[in-house]
Design a protein around this motif. Structure first.
Motif, PDB file in Angstrom:
ATOM      1  N   TRP A 177       1.226  -0.911   0.069  1.00 51.33           N
ATOM      2  CA  TRP A 177       0.108   0.154   0.112  1.00 51.33           C
ATOM      3  C   TRP A 177       0.665   1.307   0.124  1.00 51.33           C
ATOM      4  CZ3 TRP A 177      -5.200  -1.037  -0.191  1.00 51.33           C
ATOM      5  CH2 TRP A 177      -5.350  -2.600  -0.170  1.00 51.33           C
ATOM      6  N   LEU A 178       0.504   2.637  -0.813  1.00 53.91           N
ATOM      7  CA  LEU A 178       1.462   3.557  -0.628  1.00 53.91           C
ATOM      8  C   LEU A 178       0.240   4.808  -1.198  1.00 53.91           C
ATOM      9  CD1 LEU A 178       4.629   4.465  -2.156  1.00 53.91           C
ATOM     10  CD2 LEU A 178       2.648   6.065  -2.487  1.00 53.91           C
ATOM     11  N   PHE A 179       0.356   5.453  -0.459  1.00 52.11           N
ATOM     12  CA  PHE A 179      -1.227   6.607   0.133  1.00 52.11           C
ATOM     13  C   PHE A 179      -0.189   7.813   0.589  1.00 52.11           C
ATOM     14  CE2 PHE A 179      -3.255   2.947   1.289  1.00 52.11           C
ATOM     15  CZ  PHE A 179      -4.271   3.116   0.442  1.00 52.11           C
ATOM     16  N   VAL A 180      -0.662   9.041  -0.353  1.00 53.10           N
ATOM     17  CA  VAL A 180      -0.519  10.407  -0.413  1.00 53.10           C
ATOM     18  C   VAL A 180      -1.947  11.155  -0.343  1.00 53.10           C
ATOM     19  CG1 VAL A 180       0.781  12.349  -1.039  1.00 53.10           C
ATOM     20  CG2 VAL A 180       1.549   9.837  -1.849  1.00 53.10           C
ATOM     21  N   ASP A 181      -1.793  11.920   1.003  1.00 56.18           N
ATOM     22  CA  ASP A 181      -2.549  12.640   1.213  1.00 56.18           C
ATOM     23  C   ASP A 181      -2.889  14.123   0.026  1.00 56.18           C
ATOM     24  OD1 ASP A 181      -4.547  14.406   1.932  1.00 56.18           O
ATOM     25  OD2 ASP A 181      -3.854  14.856   4.133  1.00 56.18           O
ATOM     26  N   PRO A 182      -4.257  13.872  -0.424  1.00 54.72           N
ATOM     27  CA  PRO A 182      -4.428  14.342  -1.918  1.00 54.72           C
ATOM     28  C   PRO A 182      -4.075  16.253  -1.652  1.00 54.72           C
ATOM     29  CG  PRO A 182      -6.429  13.519  -1.469  1.00 54.72           C
ATOM     30  CD  PRO A 182      -5.281  12.872  -0.297  1.00 54.72           C
ATOM     31  N   GLU A 183      -4.059  16.631  -0.133  1.00 57.36           N
ATOM     32  CA  GLU A 183      -3.800  17.744   0.352  1.00 57.36           C
ATOM     33  C   GLU A 183      -2.194  18.430   0.118  1.00 57.36           C
ATOM     34  OE1 GLU A 183      -6.594  20.481   0.612  1.00 57.36           O
ATOM     35  OE2 GLU A 183      -7.389  18.970  -0.022  1.00 57.36           O
ATOM     36  N   HIS A 184      -1.937  16.684   0.294  1.00 60.63           N
ATOM     37  CA  HIS A 184      -0.093  17.002  -0.010  1.00 60.63           C
ATOM     38  C   HIS A 184       0.533  17.003  -1.189  1.00 60.63           C
ATOM     39  CE1 HIS A 184      -0.095  18.678   4.133  1.00 60.63           C
ATOM     40  NE2 HIS A 184      -1.146  17.618   4.732  1.00 60.63           N
TER      41      HIS A 184
END
Length: 273
Positions: A88-95
């Motif tokens: 899994w790899l996630f990045v906050d859309p705001e960042h």
């Protein structure tokens, strides 16, 4: 930006990052997102994974140049024999737009190799509309599918590997099981994959004409053996031929709700990197 191991009291923030990222970038219903988050990446589960020596967890802590919460990205990996898997790899859309995804990917794969992985693979949920192109940017190639059960629902993950790797993938048996179950409610007729309509008519399924779906792929179905006259689409999630084609080439199964929406190059946001 700092890439580091998370603290237990950051589990709730990690869940927020996961939820917001999936809502933005995954073609899944709110219920499916909640189910995946609760079972795989919820606060309690992440806390347990932090204490699990066999699971690699890293977070990206933002610097002062990015406003908001400190944890803006998250990656999870694990060792499976000679393989290291980025699960899994996630990045906050705001960042997004600050290289967080790339930093997390590179730090995660490097850590897996430091732990003894000879090869690295990346698994991406089929419904992750941006994740596939993100992985391909690093030279990885689609090397098989893996069916996973999450919250009593079946999903498909694409497995990506580096080119020309001559080694059995981790959990190969799981991937094979997914392949065996790929075409429910079908049979082989004179060497062709066929399905039967509610009216008893035989239609022919083109295995090489595949469209992604939120739960499983769709395949073009034809009225004739020569694949000249299209009947519609076959849903590989439930085996139904009751599918509809709507605006923007959106395909939807009337029986199970599996759906497809076109993913064009324009829809990909380079800032994810």
């Amino acid at each position: 930006m700092e890439i580091r191991e998370p603290e237990p009291d950051e589990a709730a923030r990690i869940q927020e990052v996961v939820d917001s990222s999936m809502t933005t970038s995954f073609r899944l219903s709110p219920g499916q997102i909640d189910a995946i988050t609760d079972e795989q990446l919820g606060e309690e589960t992440v806390t347990e994974k932090i204490d699990d020596d066999e699971t690699l967890l890293l977070v990206a802590e933002t610097g002062e140049d990015i406003e908001g919460d400190a944890v803006a990205g998250f990656v999870e990996g694990r060792l499976a024999g000679d393989w290291g898997e980025v699960a899994w790899l996630f990045v906050d859309p705001e960042h997004r737009g600050h290289g967080i995804g790339t930093e997390l990917y590179e730090a995660g794969t490097e850590a897996l190799r430091d732990q003894g992985a000879e090869h690295v693979c990346v698994t991406v949920l089929e419904a992750n509309t941006e994740g596939h192109q993100f992985v391909e940017r690093f030279g990885f190639e689609h090397d098989g599918d893996r069916r996973v059960e999450i919250a009593e629902e079946s999903f498909v993950k694409y497995v990506y590997t580096e080119p020309d790797v001559d080694a059995d993938l981790p959990n190969e048996s799981t991937a094979e099981d997914a392949d065996e179950d790929e075409f429910p409610e079908t049979e082989t007729t004179d060497g062709q994959l066929t399905a039967t309509t509610d009216d008893g008519e035989t239609v022919y399924i083109a295995r090489d004409e595949e469209e992604s779906g939120t739960a499983a792929s769709f395949y073009t179905a034809y009225e004739d053996e020569d694949h000249a006259d299209q009947f519609g689409f076959y849903c590989a999630n439930c085996g139904s031929l009751d599918t509809s084609l709507g605006n923007m080439d959106r395909i939807e199964c009337g029986d199970c709700g599996n759906s497809h929406a076109s993913r064009s190059g324009e829809s990909y946001d380079d800032s994810y990197l």
